[in-house]
Design a protein around this motif. Sequence first.
Motif, mmCIF file in Angstrom:
data_model
loop_
_atom_site.group_PDB
_atom_site.id
_atom_site.type_symbol
_atom_site.label_atom_id
_atom_site.label_comp_id
_atom_site.label_asym_id
_atom_site.label_seq_id
_atom_site.Cartn_x
_atom_site.Cartn_y
_atom_site.Cartn_z
ATOM 1 N N TYR A 1 0.867 -0.954 0.280
ATOM 2 C CA TYR A 1 -0.247 -0.107 0.250
ATOM 3 C C TYR A 1 1.338 1.096 -0.061
ATOM 4 O O TYR A 1 2.037 1.615 1.031
ATOM 5 N N VAL B 1 -2.923 0.496 -4.109
ATOM 6 C CA VAL B 1 -3.039 -0.670 -3.527
ATOM 7 C C VAL B 1 -2.736 -1.438 -4.707
ATOM 8 O O VAL B 1 -2.979 -1.301 -5.923
ATOM 9 N N SER C 1 -7.940 -3.738 7.977
ATOM 10 C CA SER C 1 -7.621 -2.921 7.929
ATOM 11 C C SER C 1 -7.007 -1.849 7.758
ATOM 12 O O SER C 1 -5.351 -2.247 7.814
ATOM 13 N N VAL C 2 -6.570 -1.158 6.726
ATOM 14 C CA VAL C 2 -6.059 0.372 6.678
ATOM 15 C C VAL C 2 -6.607 1.749 6.770
ATOM 16 O O VAL C 2 -7.353 1.724 6.729
ATOM 17 N N PHE D 1 -10.699 2.143 6.008
ATOM 18 C CA PHE D 1 -11.025 0.983 4.803
ATOM 19 C C PHE D 1 -10.619 -0.318 5.482
ATOM 20 O O PHE D 1 -10.212 -1.249 6.157
ATOM 21 N N ARG E 1 -9.888 -4.705 4.664
ATOM 22 C CA ARG E 1 -8.989 -5.348 3.734
ATOM 23 C C ARG E 1 -10.469 -6.429 3.045
ATOM 24 O O ARG E 1 -10.484 -6.889 3.589
ATOM 25 N N LEU F 1 -9.317 -2.923 -1.367
ATOM 26 C CA LEU F 1 -10.165 -1.840 -0.089
ATOM 27 C C LEU F 1 -11.524 -1.175 -0.311
ATOM 28 O O LEU F 1 -11.614 -1.230 -1.272
#
Length: 491
Positions: free
Chosen positions: A66, A77, A119-120, A133, A135, A141
């Motif tokens: 990322y 991504v 998550s991001v 976001f 995953r 995302l």
Amino acid sequence: TPPAPAASTRAPATGELSFSAAASYIAGPTPPYYQVGGDLPQQGSDFPPLQGASAVVVSQDSRNVYVSAASEGAVYVLGRDMASGALSVLQVLRDGESNGGKVMDSLAGAAGLAVTAGSVYVSAQVDQAVSVFDRNPDGTLLYVDRIRAGERILTRFEQPVDEDAGPSWTDSSAPRRLSTSHAAGTRRRRLQQAGNSSGVPDWLSSARKTVPFEIDGVSYLGVAAGRNSPGGGTVAVYRWNEQDDAFEFLQTTGTRDPSPADIAFVLENSGAVAKPLLIVANTEGDTHVYLWRNGGFLLYQTVPRTRPDGRAIPPFIPNTGLPQCQRSGATTMTATMLGTPSPSNDTFVETAAPGLFYNSEFLTVPLYTCIPTALAQRLRVFKIDGTSYLGISYVWDQPASQPYKWYSLIYRWNRDGFAVLEDGSREQGFGFDMYQILPTSGATDFEFIAVPSWAVPASETGPLNLLVVSNYLSASVAGSLASEAGVGGDS
């Protein structure tokens, strides 16, 4: 060459790095610069990718990379081939575009990245925001939520939002992922114990000062509030509830603090047992010291306005026969309310010096004809050599025909003797005794500075401690609004 995540191989024996073109992502030299997931190039691929690349994070499973691109306001991504390490663009998320049924409006200046298994999180410098976001299994995302500076209080993460809720934040009935610590109803319920019939106390609308502190590992919050409310003010104490992630009401100090100007907390530990103390200075009243005992604060001391030997000092000498100074139609402190009227009374002259009302080693006061009101502005608690001191700055509500501007007070903790608490129990230590009287000119603030040893001038023989006083008026020119600051030292 367009910006790109560059990868290198590492020799285990020497640690030497060698650039690996196969494991790096290098965009093409001319448009279209890249394709997404093997599909036709996106419109954004007409511009060089990864402009202002600022963070690169590899997922825990090593299948994705990322990259945040601050200049583009975008997050890339990338898919990673587990055998060769080769990278390919799977998804590009840009500020202002839609994802998951919502507009991503907080990616301008995308800078920081944090990646977990599910998550991001993306921080954006321009928007001053954090976006979250989810995953997907392939690493792409799904936009969930965002929080901007000053918008909400971020305390915990709740269940994911409804993916079918639609593009509007306000119309969605699903909870947001980034939650506030208090809903309006929760806040009203927590203050009900101290409130009126509506559940909200009158003083809550005019909070003036807060002080956080900790006792036995538990966080508390003191709130000085309500000096302008119809029923008068008080000081409220709240305790942090870890289970609810919220402050809950504990107690107030009651009606004895109707006009709190400032509050402070100090752990007085010069004696055998440390004393957690909450100190409240009222604008037109006494200063009170409260001691923590059995899960709450009890009145410990009303700070005296007399010398340590018990003798009163002007203008607090009783039975002088002088009237209270009258305000000139004003209800707040102004320049015309500071000063002293013409001299006419010498009842309490202690020496033969002419034109003095009071004269001692502590204080010299010129003659005055009306009793001014001491208006506490700030209090400061500080320690010197392990001993606690209390400073209270005052302005004085009085006419301005004379340049004399009265004083502010410094107290020192006296651990001798005993004090009787409001519940009748005894506690060792008399409390704060008057220590020093400072000539001030409408003092609005104090600050204590312990000068570090490396900054102490060579002429000083020991530690240097400074007390800085901010004066509302000039000390030398009557009626002047040329404010002055005074600095006193103790070495």
